[in-house]
Design a protein around this motif. Structure first.
Motif, PDB file in Angstrom:
ATOM      1  N   ARG A 276       0.803  -1.034  -0.065  1.00 58.64           N
ATOM      2  CA  ARG A 276       0.539   0.242   0.186  1.00 58.64           C
ATOM      3  C   ARG A 276       0.640   1.346   0.204  1.00 58.64           C
ATOM      4  O   ARG A 276       1.921   1.382   0.543  1.00 58.64           O
TER       5      ARG A 276
ATOM      6  N   ASP B  81      -8.477  10.428  -2.677  1.00 56.46           N
ATOM      7  CA  ASP B  81      -8.192   8.937  -3.624  1.00 56.46           C
ATOM      8  C   ASP B  81      -6.843   7.651  -3.278  1.00 56.46           C
ATOM      9  O   ASP B  81      -6.547   6.462  -4.407  1.00 56.46           O
TER      10      ASP B  81
ATOM     11  N   ARG C 237      -3.695   3.767  -1.017  1.00 59.32           N
ATOM     12  CA  ARG C 237      -4.189   2.642  -2.500  1.00 59.32           C
ATOM     13  C   ARG C 237      -3.060   1.969  -2.122  1.00 59.32           C
ATOM     14  O   ARG C 237      -2.255   1.863  -2.128  1.00 59.32           O
TER      15      ARG C 237
END
Length: 340
Positions: free
Chosen positions: A48, A318, A322
């Motif tokens: 991540r 966003d 991630r």
């Protein structure tokens, strides 16, 4: 004189591996464990991103004055991709709004972009540290002789490609005359203070192997290069970084043509080092393609492993935390001591 090209780009040859999807398929067929499976075995999956972005890396195009055997971008003089003004503006806007501390400009030869100097000026005006990924020979072309002085005036950090200290090996990988031209630029940079301790002008070299093997230990190689470049050529630099050749694009084609792909991939897998994972660049870097699409890293960019957003519509929410897109090529960044 500009160096002669060794080869044509894969795109110019209409080679199947000019297609990123074909590259993905070829790599997926090599019988090695999936990268995520290896991460899982070490309790490191999923990979991540961090909550912060330290570096905005922008690939401003694939035009280059060189055509190197190992190039993962498939860059060359015949490539036409150039980041348009509206994407440049969006990158600078994100840089400002998100207060990203470092702008890393790459290509191709990034200096060939028509707005290169303006990108540097605006980023420096924002207080950003600017890195230029320079092939050195670009500064010997008539229209680009201003570059060393421009770099110094704007305190641009230079990360310069120079695979070896051997002229024949360097020219064999990067093009006829590249080593000699690179020395000229390095001396010009030294004369401006680059590579001199305390000057604030950073000149870092990046080396990659000339064959299907791993680079030597970075500290050992740096010491040897420091001595050889100073003794033979009177050149100094700040740091040497090592880069494992990435099995994509032209280097993938080279490995495949020579029947070395499977052995090279097994070498990378066997050298997997879990200690490299926390420091991977993809965890704190956002990569922007010439067309504004976003990627976890420059290598994913060349394999078309894109994020769903573009630089025009992305939000920082966003991106934080991630899951990073991975595939077999990621073994190159985690082999041995890892690639800087």
């Amino acid at each position: 004189m500009p160096s002669k090209r060794l080869i044509q780009t894969l795109q110019r040859q209409a080679h199947p591996l000019a297609n990123p999807l074909i590259q993905q398929q070829v790599l997926a067929q090599v019988p090695v464990p999936a990268f995520n499976e290896t991460l899982l075995a070490y309790g490191l999956a999923p990979l991540r991103a961090e909550s912060r972005i330290d570096v905005l890396q922008i690939n401003v195009g694939r035009r280059c004055n060189q055509t190197c055997h190992h190039c993962h971008v498939d860059a060359g003089p015949d490539r036409k991709e150039v980041m348009p003004p509206e994407i440049v503006a969006a990158c600078l806007d994100v840089l400002a709004r998100w207060r990203i501390p470092t702008l890393d400009i790459t290509g191709g030869a990034p200096e060939l972009h028509p707005a290169f100097t303006e990108i540097v000026r605006q980023a420096r005006a924002l207080g950003c540290h600017v890195i230029d990924r320079c092939n050195l020979t670009i500064a010997q072309l008539p229209n680009y002789r201003y570059l060393p002085q421009f770099f110094a005036e704007h305190q641009v950090e230079i990360i310069a490609s120079l695979p070896t200290t051997d002229p024949e090996s360097t020219d064999g990988q990067r093009g006829e005359g590249v080593f000699a031209q690179s020395l000229v630029t390095l001396r010009e940079l030294n004369a401006l203070g680059y590579g001199i301790e305390g000057s604030g002008l950073l000149l870092n070299l990046i080396a990659n192997p000339t064959g299907p093997y791993l680079p030597e230990a970075q500290e050992t190689l740096e010491q040897r290069w420091r001595q050889e470049l100073a003794t033979r050529y009177g050149i100094v630099f700040n740091r040497l970084y090592t880069l494992t050749n990435m099995p994509i694009s032209r280097y993938l084609a080279h490995l495949q043509a020579n029947g070395e792909l499977e052995a090279y991939m097994h070498l990378l897998v066997q050298a997997f080092n879990p200690a490299t994972v926390n420091g991977l660049m993809c965890r704190t870097t956002l990569s922007v393609g010439w067309d504004g699409r976003l990627y976890d890293c420059d290598f994913n960019q060349m394999l078309d492993l894109a994020l769903p957003q573009t630089i025009r519509d992305v939000t920082i929410a966003d991106l934080a935390g991630r899951e990073i897109r991975t595939a077999a090529h990621c073994y190159a960044c985690t082999a041995a001591a890892g690639s800087t």
